[in-house]
Motif scaffolding. Structure first.
Motif: not given
Length: 243
Positions: A121-131
């Motif tokens: 029920r909890a999903a950890v996310l790296h937001l992205g868009g680094y480039n």
């Protein structure tokens, strides 16, 4: 309190082996690491795979409470490049290319389907868009791209009763080092199933005080990664050893 551990600490094993070894040593609450989520997602149908893995976990007295969404873009289904110590490409949820962005979203959504079938029920996310800055995007365009992809992910997750937890990072162009920066995206998306994951190792790398981070995050704090490091590198050692 339910002491838990990430399956990342047994990344050299497949997820079925890892669950059994954790249970043997008295760990009954786990976060499914991105490497083991990759292994399960590669097996095919998320519902069928999730049901099979959930049954094994339950038989071992284990609950998988939290999961980590993609971090690495593996070129081999068996993760051989990471095991071999070679360079790996990081997964980006918000790349510049429209086609790559669509593929990334499809992958994240498939993982969320898997998480749902596992009862996560909890999903950890790296937001992205680094480039995007290196590609010449403006700050406004970068923010819009991230909000758009995050909104799509959150909407898919909401239908599965999964909360997306944006992890604080400590790397160039991440823009999620602090609760204040992360809140800007959360406010714009405006969804109940969106919060923050505090990673204590990343906070240490960024020179942040974790107590202040928790106070600033407030009720948005929905997940934790508690680990340590010895300075500028993300060592992922157990807390209170060398850091």
């Amino acid at each position: 309190m339910k002491p838990s551990i990430s399956t990342l600490y047994l990344s050299e094993l497949n997820p079925y082996q890892a669950v059994q070894l954790f249970a043997k040593h008295g760990w009954h609450y786990l976060e499914l690491s991105e490497c083991h989520a990759h292994d399960l997602a590669a097996q095919g149908d998320p519902a069928q795979t999730g049901e099979s893995f959930s049954q094994l976990a339950a038989d071992q007295g284990i609950s998988v409470l939290q999961g980590h969404l993609p971090v690495v873009q593996y070129s081999h289904p068996d993760r051989s490049e990471r095991r071999g110590g070679s360079e790996v490409a990081y997964f980006d949820t918000a790349p510049a290319s429209e086609q790559e962005c669509a593929r990334a979203l499809d992958t994240v959504k498939r993982w969320l389907d898997l998480f749902d079938s596992l009862g996560i029920r909890a999903a950890v996310l790296h937001l992205g868009g680094y480039n995007l800055r290196d590609a010449g995007w403006t700050e406004e365009a970068i923010f819009e791209r991230r909000v758009k992809t995050l909104s799509d992910i959150v909407e898919h997750a909401a239908a599965r009763d999964v909360t997306i937890c944006i992890e604080n990072m400590a790397f160039a162009n991440c823009d999620t080092e602090t609760p204040e920066k992360t809140k800007a995206f959360i406010i714009d998306v405006d969804a109940e199933n969106l919060g923050i994951c505090l990673d204590t190792g990343h906070a240490a790398m960024a020179g942040l005080d974790c107590v202040e981070f928790i106070r600033d995050a407030g009720s948005l704090l929905r997940a934790l990664h508690i680990h340590d490091n010895v300075g500028p590198e993300d060592n992922h050692i157990l807390p209170y050893e060398l850091g």
